[in-house]
Structure formats: C-alpha cells, structure tokens
Write an enzyme that holds these catalytic residues in place. Sequence first.
Site, PDB file in Angstrom:
ATOM      1  N   GLU A   1      64.961   1.295 -11.685  1.00 24.38           N
ATOM      2  CA  GLU A   1      65.700   2.555 -11.789  1.00 24.38           C
ATOM      3  C   GLU A   1      66.951   2.491 -10.913  1.00 24.38           C
ATOM      4  O   GLU A   1      68.015   2.999 -11.291  1.00 24.38           O
ATOM      5  CB  GLU A   1      64.839   3.735 -11.327  1.00 24.38           C
TER       6      GLU A   1
ATOM      7  N   ALA B   1      63.025 -12.933  -1.770  1.00 23.41           N
ATOM      8  CA  ALA B   1      62.057 -13.583  -0.884  1.00 23.41           C
ATOM      9  C   ALA B   1      61.814 -12.738   0.363  1.00 23.41           C
ATOM     10  O   ALA B   1      60.704 -12.746   0.918  1.00 23.41           O
ATOM     11  CB  ALA B   1      62.557 -14.970  -0.503  1.00 23.41           C
TER      12      ALA B   1
ATOM     13  N   CYS C   1      58.761   5.242  -8.082  1.00 26.21           N
ATOM     14  CA  CYS C   1      58.475   5.436  -6.657  1.00 26.21           C
ATOM     15  C   CYS C   1      59.281   6.619  -6.114  1.00 26.21           C
ATOM     16  O   CYS C   1      60.221   7.109  -6.753  1.00 26.21           O
ATOM     17  CB  CYS C   1      58.792   4.162  -5.870  1.00 26.21           C
TER      18      CYS C   1
ATOM     19  N   CYS D   1      64.457  -1.707  -7.139  1.00 26.44           N
ATOM     20  CA  CYS D   1      63.719  -1.195  -8.301  1.00 26.44           C
ATOM     21  C   CYS D   1      64.610  -1.162  -9.546  1.00 26.44           C
ATOM     22  O   CYS D   1      65.840  -1.049  -9.450  1.00 26.44           O
ATOM     23  CB  CYS D   1      63.234   0.230  -8.036  1.00 26.44           C
TER      24      CYS D   1
END
Length: 130
Positions: A55, A46, A89, A53
């Site tokens: 990964e 939240a 990312c 992530c």
Amino acid sequence: MNRTDLAARARQAALRSYSPYSGFRVGAVVVDEHGDVHTGSNVENAAYGSSICAEATAISGAVAAGLRRILVVAVACIDAESVDGAYPCGNCRQLMNEFGTRWVIVTAGEGSDVRRHTLEELHPFGFFLG
Ligand code: THU
C-alpha cells in the site's frame, strides 16, 4: 472499476512483490481523484525494518506523480490463508488517512472473498495535525 476488477489488479500487482524474507506477496492498487489507477507491491530488505508495504509503494507512487487524493485502496495478500489475514497494517491505514481514502478493498488469493470497508471503519479517529 468495480471491486472484483480492483481485486484482480491487486493480485496481479502482488506477482511483482519482492518478498524473499517473508514469502508473503502483497499487491495494492489505488484509485486517484481522476479515476486513474496506480499499483504497488511490497518491497522487502535484508534489514527487515527497511521493508515497505504494498500500500505504501502504491500510495507513494501516486503522490510522487502529483496526485493528492486517493479514493480507493485495494490490497491483495495472495499468500494469506484467507481474507482475514490480508488486512492492511496500522501504518498503511494511517497513510490512507492522509490522502482522504474512503473505500478499502481487501482480498487474498484468487477465489477468496473480496471485502469492502470504509477507511473510517478500519481506522477511526485517524491522526491529523490540527
Ligand atoms: N505487508 C504489506 O505489504 N502490507 C500490509 O498492510 C501488511 C504487511 C507486507 C510487509 C512484508 O513485506 C510482508 O507483508 C510480511 O509482513
């Protein structure tokens, strides 16, 4: 395990994603120096910035299990429109860099392209203390 199998495993991992905020399910599979596989999925929060992530959860699991070399990372964003929207990312590229990753496999949902890159291609001049 070949790239098609790794992509399929990463898609399976994405089904365990906890992503109620973005609705973007991501799964990752990492292959360690012994050829063993560790999986992860994105885990949201939240407090959006506390999200992790896929990964990162997979790499953290492998490292916490005692591994120190991660040769391959496969990532699947099963809600991406195509593989172009499924790339890791920058933060995750740097996490891979830390553990010597050579190959990165990227895919979206079932039937999408499965691409293979070197980490060097995706993250040249990654940071090392030195
Ligand atoms: N996400 C990943 O799991 N891996 C990436 O490399 C990029 C983004 C997740 C984080 C968040 O839960 C959702 O995708 C949308 O940004």
